[in-house]
Design an enzyme around this catalytic site. Structure first.
Site, short mmCIF file in Angstrom:
data_model
loop_
_atom_site.label_atom_id
_atom_site.label_comp_id
_atom_site.label_asym_id
_atom_site.label_seq_id
_atom_site.Cartn_x
_atom_site.Cartn_y
_atom_site.Cartn_z
N SER A 156 60.66 63.26 21.29
CA SER A 156 60.45 63.71 22.67
C SER A 156 59.87 65.12 22.79
O SER A 156 60.20 65.85 23.72
CB SER A 156 61.77 63.66 23.48
OG SER A 156 62.30 62.39 23.44
N LEU A 157 59.05 65.51 21.84
CA LEU A 157 58.44 66.84 21.91
C LEU A 157 57.13 66.81 22.67
O LEU A 157 56.53 67.86 22.94
CB LEU A 157 58.19 67.39 20.51
CG LEU A 157 59.42 67.72 19.69
CD1 LEU A 157 59.02 68.28 18.34
CD2 LEU A 157 60.30 68.74 20.42
N GLY A 158 56.65 65.62 23.00
CA GLY A 158 55.37 65.53 23.71
C GLY A 158 54.19 65.32 22.78
O GLY A 158 53.10 65.84 23.01
N LYS A 178 64.14 80.29 16.04
CA LYS A 178 64.42 79.89 14.66
C LYS A 178 63.33 78.99 14.07
O LYS A 178 62.98 77.97 14.65
CB LYS A 178 65.77 79.14 14.59
CG LYS A 178 66.94 79.90 15.20
CD LYS A 178 67.17 81.26 14.57
CE LYS A 178 67.84 81.21 13.22
NZ LYS A 178 68.09 82.59 12.71
N GLU A 209 62.76 32.98 40.72
CA GLU A 209 63.29 33.77 39.59
C GLU A 209 64.76 34.13 39.82
O GLU A 209 65.56 34.16 38.90
CB GLU A 209 62.45 35.06 39.42
CG GLU A 209 62.92 35.94 38.26
CD GLU A 209 62.09 37.22 38.07
OE1 GLU A 209 61.20 37.51 38.90
OE2 GLU A 209 62.36 37.94 37.10
N LYS A 253 63.46 77.78 10.84
CA LYS A 253 63.96 77.00 9.69
C LYS A 253 63.73 75.49 9.82
O LYS A 253 63.24 74.86 8.88
CB LYS A 253 65.43 77.32 9.44
CG LYS A 253 66.01 76.70 8.19
CD LYS A 253 65.63 77.47 6.93
CE LYS A 253 66.58 78.63 6.72
NZ LYS A 253 66.16 79.55 5.68
N HIS A 279 49.54 45.92 39.22
CA HIS A 279 50.08 47.28 39.01
C HIS A 279 48.96 48.32 39.10
O HIS A 279 48.39 48.70 38.08
CB HIS A 279 50.73 47.38 37.63
CG HIS A 279 52.01 46.63 37.52
ND1 HIS A 279 53.23 47.18 37.85
CD2 HIS A 279 52.26 45.36 37.14
CE1 HIS A 279 54.18 46.27 37.66
NE2 HIS A 279 53.62 45.16 37.23
N CYS A 282 54.06 44.62 42.68
CA CYS A 282 54.51 43.47 41.89
C CYS A 282 55.83 42.94 42.46
O CYS A 282 55.83 42.33 43.51
CB CYS A 282 54.57 43.81 40.41
SG CYS A 282 54.36 42.35 39.38
N LEU A 283 56.97 43.24 41.82
CA LEU A 283 58.23 42.80 42.39
C LEU A 283 58.38 43.33 43.82
O LEU A 283 58.94 42.67 44.70
CB LEU A 283 59.39 43.29 41.51
CG LEU A 283 60.78 42.91 41.98
CD1 LEU A 283 60.96 41.39 42.01
CD2 LEU A 283 61.85 43.54 41.08
N GLU A 314 49.12 51.38 39.46
CA GLU A 314 49.44 52.67 38.81
C GLU A 314 48.80 52.81 37.43
O GLU A 314 48.56 53.91 36.96
CB GLU A 314 50.97 52.87 38.73
CG GLU A 314 51.74 51.94 37.79
CD GLU A 314 52.19 50.64 38.44
OE1 GLU A 314 51.51 50.19 39.39
OE2 GLU A 314 53.19 50.06 37.99
N GLN A 353 56.76 41.04 46.06
CA GLN A 353 57.53 39.79 46.16
C GLN A 353 58.74 39.96 47.08
O GLN A 353 59.00 39.10 47.92
CB GLN A 353 57.97 39.34 44.76
CG GLN A 353 56.77 39.03 43.84
CD GLN A 353 57.18 38.63 42.43
OE1 GLN A 353 58.35 38.69 42.06
NE2 GLN A 353 56.21 38.23 41.62
#
Ligand code: GLN
Length: 530
Positions: free
Chosen positions: A14-16, A188, A403, A190, A506, A379-380, A508, A383
């Site tokens: 998770s450092l990018g 640090k 569903e 190290k 989608h 999407c959902l 996005e 719906q």
């Protein structure tokens, strides 16, 4: 010309690394190079599609229908280009290919091993990407953290890769973490020394170190890291937390990373042209006022589950010149009361799977429809808007999606015909880009700029049931976009409402900082005028 940059991560996850790889891509592209980015994922799943969003965040879908790691979304957004299935390589895919070859007899007579067979397959996949897309520079992000057992075959492969390609054609970039100790007021180094030690043990000497952390490192720390890691001091870059991910290319370039990369990769020095990028950020900084948006979903505890959505809203908020304050609402909580929706300027229900929280989403759609609050269903989310309309406007009390309620007498959302006999779950949904024709030229048609059709990306099994189409439309919920070939409704739009749009795809996934998605922009503008 074929050059390669490998980005590894040390100390912790998770450092990018994804954003850093994407940023290097942006910088190099702005210098006029043809760039692509590839991600290695060390897990054994064939793709990200079969993973829970709570564990792995969003599944990003490419134009060609691959279900990939969310970093591919960063790459597409920063590069402003489409990527493909082959840009995400998992251990699962690599092992599957090698085992299939073994069964076919391609290795007859030999013992099939991680070295050289698995590593050969990994290297082959790097070259496929660089050759198929005819790129000058291929950036490869190695998932996982150096020291993990899982990523060893990938690290071994990139070591071999440099031997094959030769000095001046490959750069190793190591992203690491520099903790700040409040007690002593020290940064640090190290853990970085150890992590580079791990890399060197397997034969990889990083060329560049990018030091992540809460605070910037200074000359002293750089000197120390250089001494212990054998990386030249001027090749060590500081990257403390940025308040906006799109600033990362500018931060890295401020320290001159393109010049360093040119030196390592024996490239003639060029000037990165990041004006359009800077303009985009400037636009964002100049936003005025704030609108409140409620996002009602079931994975809201982990915002990475909605990464592209979040970014798409950001792009459009820059474009519309207004800040969007997102309130993440757990859909289950709306089942008792919709009080938390009072006072919002817009409601968005994103994609999702499974029954949990559905009733809350239906309540959100009802609240938006009745109170004339801008609603965007993805999407959902589309719906549930249709289900709500069928229940409360058409008065079909048990209307639902097959569903969630297989026994309903009004399955307004139903399984697609071609989905009915599918038993394997992996990679079998309706995936990737499909053409959507505008069959009615209402608002959505205008938002998209009066085009006859658009291509949008899908990931779902269920669809609008054509059996109810006429009755739904008669009451004012219009189906305005359709995949004509199969007569599948793709966009619904409500008349007599400031903004009520549902899309089966989608959008996005196609929004980019330099070209925000028109539907999101129209939605943000509608919120602004409420
Ligand atoms: N679960 C729904 C379907 O499969 C919606 C999927 C989604 O929102 N991506 O059709």
């Amino acid at each position: 010309m074929k050059k390669y940059i490998f980005v590894t991560g040390g100390v912790m996850s998770s450092l990018g690394k994804g954003i850093t790889s994407a940023s290097l891509g942006r910088i190099l592209k702005s210098e006029g190079y043809k760039v692509t980015i590839l991600k290695f994922d060390p897990y054994l799943n064939i793709d990200a599609g079969s993973q829970n969003p709570f564990q792995h965040g969003e599944v990003f879908v490419t134009e060609d229908g691959a279900e990939t790691d969310l970093d591919l979304g960063h790459y597409e957004r920063f590069l402003d280009e489409n990527l493909f299935q082959e840009n995400n390589v998992t251990s699962g895919q690599v092992y599957q290919t090698v085992i299939q070859k073994e069964r076919r007899g391609d290795y007859l007579g030999s013992t099939v091993q991680i070295i050289p067979h698995i590593t050969a397959e990994i290297k082959r996949r790097i070259r496929i990407v660089s050759e198929n897309s005819d790129k000058d520079i291929t950036i490869v992000e190695v998932g996982g953290t150096v020291g993990d057992i899982e990523s060893l075959p990938f690290l071994e492969s990139i070591r071999e890769f440099k031997m094959e390609e030769g000095e001046g054609n490959v750069a190793f970039v190591h992203l690491t973490y520099i903790p700040y100790l409040k007690m002593t007021g020290e940064l640090k180094t190290k853990p970085t020394q150890h992590s580079v030690g791990e890399l060197r043990k397997i034969g990889i000497q990083p060329d560049i170190i990018i030091a992540r952390g809460e605070r910037d490192i200074g000359k002293e720390e750089k000197k120390k890291i250089a001494l212990f890691t054998n990386v030249r001091e001027e090749n060590i870059f500081s990257l403390s937390n940025a308040d906006l991910i799109y600033k990362v290319p500018l931060i890295l370039e401020r320290e001159g990373i393109s010049c360093t990369l040119s030196r390592i990769l024996h490239l003639r020095e060029r000037e990165p042209k990041l004006f359009d990028w800077q303009e985009m950020i400037k636009k964002g900084m100049e936003r005025k006022g704030t609108v409140k948006l409620a996002i009602v979903g079931k994975y809201i505890k982990l915002q990475d589950a909605y990464l592209s959505l979040n970014e798409a809203i950001r792009h459009s908020s820059f474009e519309a010149g207004v800040n969007v304050d997102i309130q993440w609402i757990e859909s289950e909580l709306l089942e008792d009361s919709t009080a938390s929706l009072k006072g919002v300027n817009g409601i968005l229900v994103p994609g999702g799977f499974g029954k949990r929280g559905i009733e809350g989403m239906i309540s959100a759609a009802q609240f938006a429809r009745e109170n004339k609050i801008p609603y965007f269903g993805i999407c959902l989310g589309m719906q549930v808007a249709v289900i709500e309309f069928a229940k409360n406007v058409l008065k079909w009390k048990d209307a639902h999606s097959a569903e969630f309620m297989p026994q309903t007498t009004h399955p307004v959302i139903d399984l697609m015909e071609e989905q009915k006999n599918i038993t394997d779950k992996g990679g079998t949904m309706r995936l990737g880009a499909y053409k959507c024709d505008f069959i009615k030229k209402l608002s959505v048609y205008k938002f998209y700029g009066n085009k006859p059709y658009v291509f949008e990306r899908h990931r779902h099994r269920y669809e609008l049931n054509n059996g109810y189409r006429e009755q739904i439309e008669d009451k004012g919920l219009k189906i305005v976009g359709e995949y004509t070939e199969k007569h599948l409704g793709e966009i619904v739009e409500m008349r007599e409402h400031p903004f009520f749009v549902g899309v089966q795809f989608h959008p996005e996934f196609k929004s980019r900082p330099l070209s925000p998605h028109p539907l999101f922009t129209a939605f943000v503008r509608a919120m602004k005028s409420t």
